[in-house]
Design a protein around this motif. Structure first.
Motif, PDB file in Angstrom:
ATOM      1  N   SER A 106       0.852  -1.193   0.000  1.00 21.32           N
ATOM      2  CA  SER A 106       0.000   0.000   0.000  1.00 21.32           C
ATOM      3  C   SER A 106       0.890   1.245   0.000  1.00 21.32           C
ATOM      4  CB  SER A 106      -0.894   0.000   1.243  1.00 21.32           C
ATOM      5  OG  SER A 106      -0.116   0.216   2.403  1.00 21.32           O
ATOM      6  N   PRO A 107       0.333   2.406  -0.385  1.00 21.30           N
ATOM      7  CA  PRO A 107       1.122   3.651  -0.329  1.00 21.30           C
ATOM      8  C   PRO A 107       1.698   3.921   1.055  1.00 21.30           C
ATOM      9  CG  PRO A 107      -0.902   4.005  -1.550  1.00 21.30           C
ATOM     10  CD  PRO A 107      -0.994   2.632  -0.959  1.00 21.30           C
ATOM     11  N   LEU A 108       0.947   3.564   2.106  1.00 20.73           N
ATOM     12  CA  LEU A 108       1.431   3.764   3.473  1.00 20.73           C
ATOM     13  C   LEU A 108       2.653   2.888   3.746  1.00 20.73           C
ATOM     14  CD1 LEU A 108       0.978   5.144   6.222  1.00 20.73           C
ATOM     15  CD2 LEU A 108      -0.499   3.219   6.835  1.00 20.73           C
ATOM     16  N   GLU A 109       2.610   1.632   3.291  1.00 24.54           N
ATOM     17  CA  GLU A 109       3.741   0.712   3.478  1.00 24.54           C
ATOM     18  C   GLU A 109       4.977   1.205   2.733  1.00 24.54           C
ATOM     19  OE1 GLU A 109       1.701  -3.665   4.149  1.00 24.54           O
ATOM     20  OE2 GLU A 109       1.675  -2.813   2.144  1.00 24.54           O
ATOM     21  N   VAL A 110       4.761   1.738   1.528  1.00 25.22           N
ATOM     22  CA  VAL A 110       5.884   2.271   0.743  1.00 25.22           C
ATOM     23  C   VAL A 110       6.506   3.466   1.464  1.00 25.22           C
ATOM     24  CG1 VAL A 110       6.526   3.405  -1.426  1.00 25.22           C
ATOM     25  CG2 VAL A 110       4.997   1.438  -1.466  1.00 25.22           C
ATOM     26  N   GLU A 111       5.659   4.361   1.984  1.00 26.78           N
ATOM     27  CA  GLU A 111       6.166   5.530   2.710  1.00 26.78           C
ATOM     28  C   GLU A 111       6.916   5.125   3.974  1.00 26.78           C
ATOM     29  OE1 GLU A 111       6.321   8.794   1.973  1.00 26.78           O
ATOM     30  OE2 GLU A 111       5.581   8.211   0.002  1.00 26.78           O
ATOM     31  N   MET A 112       6.386   4.121   4.682  1.00 25.54           N
ATOM     32  CA  MET A 112       7.055   3.619   5.890  1.00 25.54           C
ATOM     33  C   MET A 112       8.403   2.994   5.540  1.00 25.54           C
ATOM     34  SD  MET A 112       5.340   4.333   8.595  1.00 25.54           S
ATOM     35  CE  MET A 112       6.017   3.233   9.817  1.00 25.54           C
ATOM     36  N   PHE A 113       8.451   2.288   4.397  1.00 24.60           N
ATOM     37  CA  PHE A 113       9.701   1.673   3.950  1.00 24.60           C
ATOM     38  C   PHE A 113      10.750   2.738   3.630  1.00 24.60           C
ATOM     39  CE2 PHE A 113      12.294   0.277   0.300  1.00 24.60           C
ATOM     40  CZ  PHE A 113      12.965  -0.791   0.884  1.00 24.60           C
ATOM     41  N   LEU A 114      10.322   3.792   2.910  1.00 27.98           N
ATOM     42  CA  LEU A 114      11.243   4.881   2.558  1.00 27.98           C
ATOM     43  C   LEU A 114      11.713   5.622   3.812  1.00 27.98           C
ATOM     44  CD1 LEU A 114       9.432   6.319  -0.605  1.00 27.98           C
ATOM     45  CD2 LEU A 114      11.539   4.976  -0.554  1.00 27.98           C
ATOM     46  N   TYR A 115      10.790   5.806   4.764  1.00 30.78           N
ATOM     47  CA  TYR A 115      11.146   6.459   6.025  1.00 30.78           C
ATOM     48  C   TYR A 115      12.182   5.627   6.778  1.00 30.78           C
ATOM     49  CZ  TYR A 115      10.729   7.969  10.876  1.00 30.78           C
ATOM     50  OH  TYR A 115      11.000   8.376  12.158  1.00 30.78           O
ATOM     51  N   GLN A 116      11.978   4.298   6.813  1.00 28.10           N
ATOM     52  CA  GLN A 116      12.916   3.409   7.510  1.00 28.10           C
ATOM     53  C   GLN A 116      14.282   3.420   6.839  1.00 28.10           C
ATOM     54  OE1 GLN A 116      12.099   1.503  10.479  1.00 28.10           O
ATOM     55  NE2 GLN A 116      14.321   1.587  10.451  1.00 28.10           N
ATOM     56  N   GLN A 117      14.287   3.467   5.498  1.00 23.93           N
ATOM     57  CA  GLN A 117      15.553   3.544   4.760  1.00 23.93           C
ATOM     58  C   GLN A 117      16.324   4.815   5.109  1.00 23.93           C
ATOM     59  OE1 GLN A 117      14.787   3.054   0.522  1.00 23.93           O
ATOM     60  NE2 GLN A 117      15.881   1.116   0.582  1.00 23.93           N
ATOM     61  N   ASN A 118      15.619   5.942   5.133  1.00 23.50           N
ATOM     62  CA  ASN A 118      16.258   7.221   5.479  1.00 23.50           C
ATOM     63  C   ASN A 118      16.761   7.218   6.913  1.00 23.50           C
ATOM     64  OD1 ASN A 118      15.761   8.321   2.949  1.00 23.50           O
ATOM     65  ND2 ASN A 118      13.778   9.138   3.540  1.00 23.50           N
ATOM     66  N   LEU A 119      15.973   6.620   7.796  1.00 27.86           N
ATOM     67  CA  LEU A 119      16.358   6.514   9.206  1.00 27.86           C
ATOM     68  C   LEU A 119      17.615   5.658   9.358  1.00 27.86           C
ATOM     69  CD1 LEU A 119      15.052   7.612  11.849  1.00 27.86           C
ATOM     70  CD2 LEU A 119      14.023   5.362  12.138  1.00 27.86           C
ATOM     71  N   ASP A 120      17.638   4.526   8.651  1.00 32.63           N
ATOM     72  CA  ASP A 120      18.804   3.635   8.701  1.00 32.63           C
ATOM     73  C   ASP A 120      20.050   4.330   8.168  1.00 32.63           C
ATOM     74  OD1 ASP A 120      17.209   1.694   9.757  1.00 32.63           O
ATOM     75  OD2 ASP A 120      17.090   0.470   7.953  1.00 32.63           O
ATOM     76  N   GLN A 121      19.877   5.095   7.078  1.00 32.64           N
ATOM     77  CA  GLN A 121      21.012   5.816   6.499  1.00 32.64           C
ATOM     78  C   GLN A 121      21.565   6.840   7.485  1.00 32.64           C
ATOM     79  OE1 GLN A 121      22.156   4.817   3.554  1.00 32.64           O
ATOM     80  NE2 GLN A 121      23.901   6.182   3.760  1.00 32.64           N
ATOM     81  N   TYR A 122      20.666   7.498   8.193  1.00 37.41           N
ATOM     82  CA  TYR A 122      21.090   8.458   9.218  1.00 37.41           C
ATOM     83  C   TYR A 122      21.870   7.758  10.327  1.00 37.41           C
ATOM     84  CZ  TYR A 122      20.843  11.805  13.043  1.00 37.41           C
ATOM     85  OH  TYR A 122      21.166  12.639  14.082  1.00 37.41           O
TER      86      TYR A 122
END
Length: 203
Positions: free
Chosen positions: A174-190
């Motif tokens: 879902s769009p929400l799952e995609v946004e959560m995935f992108l958020y987690q990726q950015n968080l991990d990169q940080y």
């Protein structure tokens, strides 16, 4: 000299005081006579100083392997892995009262947001106008349009989020799952950039 191949997993979850072995954080391809010994190599001991997150760098892993075996180590994939330490609070089952409170809060909040949106775009006037165009009758409350429209909003939300409670309608995220995935990726990169001990020393 034997060659071994390592690939870090996406993430590893550990408990306080856990001893992290190489097999916990990486996929390993090695000669059969070495594979089991390499898998059991201790990489990191969780301590209270680690707090919530630990970043393990591939260079640290290579150094430990080289200290124990004369092998050529090749990394495939990302050079770091995040180890998340699960505290007692995180392992605890969610409080039913807290879940119910959050559910009611979200339900009321989303309902108010939808009502405000409909008020801003004059949805009632639009329904009245549509009803008049279809039937030729002016009606203050065209329920024939408003009731199906209300059910349609709920159905649209189910299709948009691709979930009916815990069941997914199809395999697409879902769009929400995609946004959560992108958020987690950015968080991990940080975290990779700021929590890595080598980066801290350099800064």
């Amino acid at each position: 000299m034997s060659t071994i191949y390592l690939r870090f997993r996406n993430r590893h979850y550990a408990k306080p005081d856990d001893l992290i072995l190489l097999k916990d954080i990486a996929q390993i391809v090695a000669p059969k006579e070495l594979e089991n010994k390499i898998k059991e190599l201790p990489i990191h001991q969780i301590t209270p100083e680690d707090q919530h997150l630990v970043v393990i760098d591939m260079m640290k892993v290579v150094k430990i392997i080289k200290q124990n075996f004369e092998v050529d180590v090749r990394n495939i994939g990302q050079p770091e892995i995040i180890v998340e330490i699960l505290t007692k609070l995180m392992l605890k089952k969610p409080n039913l009262i807290a879940v119910l409170f959050v559910w009611i809060l979200l339900f009321v909040g989303s309902g108010v947001a939808i009502m405000n949106f409909h008020h801003d775009v004059s949805m009632q006037e639009v329904h009245k106008r549509l009803y008049y165009l279809i039937t030729g009758i002016e009606k203050e409350r065209p329920l024939l349009l408003q009731i199906p429209y209300s059910f349609g909003i709920g159905l649209g939300m189910i299709l948009f989020f691709n979930h009916v409670f815990k069941k997914k309608i199809n395999e697409e995220p879902s769009p929400l799952e995609v946004e959560m995935f992108l958020y987690q990726q950015n968080l991990d990169q940080y975290v990779f950039l700021n929590e890595n001990t080598e980066n801290r020393k350099r800064i």
